[in-house]
Design an enzyme around this catalytic site. Structure first.
Site, mmCIF file in Angstrom:
data_model
loop_
_atom_site.group_PDB
_atom_site.id
_atom_site.type_symbol
_atom_site.label_atom_id
_atom_site.label_comp_id
_atom_site.label_asym_id
_atom_site.label_seq_id
_atom_site.Cartn_x
_atom_site.Cartn_y
_atom_site.Cartn_z
ATOM 1 N N LYS A 144 0.831 -1.204 0.000
ATOM 2 C CA LYS A 144 0.000 0.000 0.000
ATOM 3 C C LYS A 144 0.866 1.254 0.000
ATOM 4 O O LYS A 144 0.594 2.216 -0.715
ATOM 5 C CB LYS A 144 -0.916 0.011 1.221
ATOM 6 C CG LYS A 144 -1.835 1.228 1.270
ATOM 7 C CD LYS A 144 -2.494 1.426 2.612
ATOM 8 C CE LYS A 144 -1.575 2.146 3.575
ATOM 9 N NZ LYS A 144 -2.281 2.742 4.729
ATOM 10 N N ASN A 145 1.919 1.250 0.806
ATOM 11 C CA ASN A 145 2.751 2.438 0.945
ATOM 12 C C ASN A 145 3.569 2.738 -0.306
ATOM 13 O O ASN A 145 4.148 3.823 -0.423
ATOM 14 C CB ASN A 145 3.681 2.297 2.153
ATOM 15 C CG ASN A 145 2.936 2.386 3.473
ATOM 16 O OD1 ASN A 145 1.794 2.845 3.519
ATOM 17 N ND2 ASN A 145 3.565 1.930 4.539
ATOM 18 N N CYS B 31 -4.064 18.260 11.421
ATOM 19 C CA CYS B 31 -2.626 18.467 11.293
ATOM 20 C C CYS B 31 -2.260 19.900 11.617
ATOM 21 O O CYS B 31 -2.709 20.818 10.959
ATOM 22 C CB CYS B 31 -2.172 18.144 9.872
ATOM 23 S SG CYS B 31 -0.466 18.594 9.558
ATOM 24 N N ARG C 3 3.997 15.480 12.280
ATOM 25 C CA ARG C 3 4.100 14.615 11.097
ATOM 26 C C ARG C 3 4.339 15.546 9.916
ATOM 27 O O ARG C 3 3.471 15.762 9.071
ATOM 28 C CB ARG C 3 2.846 13.750 10.914
ATOM 29 C CG ARG C 3 2.674 12.755 12.019
ATOM 30 C CD ARG C 3 1.592 11.745 11.738
ATOM 31 N NE ARG C 3 1.916 10.896 10.599
ATOM 32 C CZ ARG C 3 1.134 9.911 10.166
ATOM 33 N NH1 ARG C 3 -0.004 9.672 10.770
ATOM 34 N NH2 ARG C 3 1.488 9.192 9.140
ATOM 35 N N ASP D 160 5.925 0.720 11.685
ATOM 36 C CA ASP D 160 4.670 0.083 11.291
ATOM 37 C C ASP D 160 4.574 -1.383 11.717
ATOM 38 O O ASP D 160 3.555 -2.027 11.494
ATOM 39 C CB ASP D 160 4.473 0.178 9.777
ATOM 40 C CG ASP D 160 3.968 1.543 9.344
ATOM 41 O OD1 ASP D 160 3.585 2.345 10.213
ATOM 42 O OD2 ASP D 160 3.958 1.810 8.127
ATOM 43 N N ARG E 161 -8.061 -0.740 5.590
ATOM 44 C CA ARG E 161 -7.226 0.281 4.965
ATOM 45 C C ARG E 161 -5.880 -0.285 4.523
ATOM 46 O O ARG E 161 -5.275 0.240 3.587
ATOM 47 C CB ARG E 161 -6.999 1.443 5.928
ATOM 48 C CG ARG E 161 -8.212 2.282 6.246
ATOM 49 C CD ARG E 161 -7.842 3.465 7.117
ATOM 50 N NE ARG E 161 -6.666 4.143 6.577
ATOM 51 C CZ ARG E 161 -5.556 4.392 7.270
ATOM 52 N NH1 ARG E 161 -5.461 4.030 8.529
ATOM 53 N NH2 ARG E 161 -4.540 5.019 6.701
#
Length: 429
Positions: free
Chosen positions: A22-23, A126, A131, A316, A408
């Site tokens: 996914k990333n 945010c 981040r 992760d 997700r």
């Protein structure tokens, strides 16, 4: 709202196919905005975030079709997406879409590179510097973009095109490195990115951009050189295998015992995590098919880890490894150095009988003889899968709620585990 029901105590045996990352898939899809020609991406995972990004890109006028679907296709094989961005009709990325997925903020780079302008909402929740979205903006400024913040939107302009420049990140940022690569690919002149992220997904984006005609060298190292080209063309590229999914299932096998082949996995993408699993007592070896993970009846050994940017232990996989350590024969220390507030799974693991003490950015995990099933609540993507791993080894029934987090980032998780003997099912409400 769907739930996942697990009855623990079964070992895992068989083969689990590893999906595309996914990333990697998300920035590759966004890179399709850089060319008027068709970009074909293979091995794209079927995930909620991928579907959401298709909607977001569609808002800009991008036509995305799923190619090659035939009756009898393996549902676990990745899909092929054909991305056609020949006509960009809108350079605004609205808050209601960007707020649902932070990675969608990255559209700012190809939009300003190709169209000379972009108006992109700041990600939801945010504050600039957390981040760090500011790293993205500093990179664009270094390439000559004029930026201002207006009512929660970043308004970017470069009417004469972006210019090559020197980008120095004060801290490693995967997202900002993606932004810099896409912006610099067609900037006039040479760009040097220093303190760039080294994650495999950065290398995958660079490889795809080079197929499209970019001139990028050094991806995968801390210094990347880009010689800007006037335009990019279409290309075909296969998304690399998901190293986080690989590590997650490897930890599930270490947790339950058994013998599983992770088909299509690449050990080069997560050597640190695999070495940590070996220290914990699992047998891990590369095969022609992928990676084989085994653990017999011997106990799990405690191991201390600290999350680090690649090639270190991935943040992760921190929650999944914590779940594994809850049944280790002794105490382990897990230190989170990448993201704050990433210990939200601790209280839910405690509901299963885990003993975890938090002190700032460090968790001390006291291994226990047994976990006991209970209802638990998923708080985010990685936290939710850590609860699944714990539930696989817990006595009795575990009910994981809010599993939309799982959808997700994990493709058909319960099906893949059930094929290897886990007693796990999705309950649709």
């Amino acid at each position: 709202m769907d739930k996942i029901r697990i009855v623990g105590g079964r070992t895992l045996n068989g083969t689990i196919p590893i999906s595309g990352a996914k990333n990697a898939a998300l920035p590759l899809m966004i890179a399709g905005l850089l060319t008027e020609e068709k970009l074909t991406l293979e091995n794209v995972p079927r995930l909620a975030d991928v579907a959401l990004l298709q909607r977001i890109l569609g808002n800009h006028g991008v036509d995305i079709t799923t190619a090659g679907k035939r009756n009898g296709d393996d549902p676990h094989a990745g899909q092929t997406l054909e991305i056609d961005a020949r006509a960009i009709v809108d350079t605004t990325a609205p808050y209601d879409l960007v707020s649902r997925m932070r990675a969608s903020f990255w559209v700012i780079a190809p939009l300003i590179a190709r169209m000379g302008e972009a108006r992109v909402s700041l990600p939801g929740g945010c504050a600039i510097g957390t981040r760090p979205v500011d790293f993205h903006l500093d990179a664009l400024r270094a390439l000559g973009a004029d930026l201002e913040i207006d009512a929660g939107y970043v308004v970017a302009r470069a009417p004469k095109g972006l210019q090559g420049g020197r980008i120095v990140f004060p801290k490693v940022s995967v997202g900002a490195t993606h932004t810099a690569l896409m912006a610099a690919a067609t900037a006039q002149g040479e760009t040097v990115i220093e303190n760039a992220a080294r994650e495999p997904e950065i290398g995958d984006l660079a490889a795809c951009l080079n197929k499209m005609g970019a001139r990028i060298s050094g991806a995968g190292t801390a210094t990347i050189h880009i010689e800007g080209v006037p335009r990019l063309r279409g290309a075909r590229h296969a998304v690399l295998p998901d190293r986080i999914e690989t590590g997650t299932y490897a930890m599930a096998v270490a947790m339950t015992g058994g013998d599983v082949t992770l088909a299509g996995a690449s050990p080069d993408l997560l050597e640190s995590a695999l070495d940590t699993l070996r220290q914990a007592g699992a047998q891990v070896e590369a095969t022609n098919e992928g990676i084989r993970v085994r653990r017999n009846g011997a106990g799990i050994l405690p191991v201390d880890v600290e999350t680090q940017p690649f090639p270190g232990f991935p943040t992760d996989l921190q929650a999944q490894f914590m779940a594994l350590m809850t049944k280790a024969k002794g105490n382990s220390r897990i230190t989170e150095t990448i993201f704050e507030n990433r210990f939200m799974h601790v209280q839910e693991l405690a509901r299963l009988g885990a003993r975890i003490h938090l002190d700032g950015d460090t968790a001390t995990v006291e291994g226990v003889e047994r976990l006991t099933g209970a209802p638990v609540m998923a708080t985010d993507l990685r936290a939710s899968v850590s609860l699944v791993i714990a539930g696989l080894a817990a006595e009795g029934e575990t009910l994981v709620q809010r599993v939309y987090h799982l959808d997700r980032g994990f493709e058909r998780l319960e099906e893949k585990l059930a094929r290897c003997g886990a007693q796990i099912e999705r309950i649709s409400s």
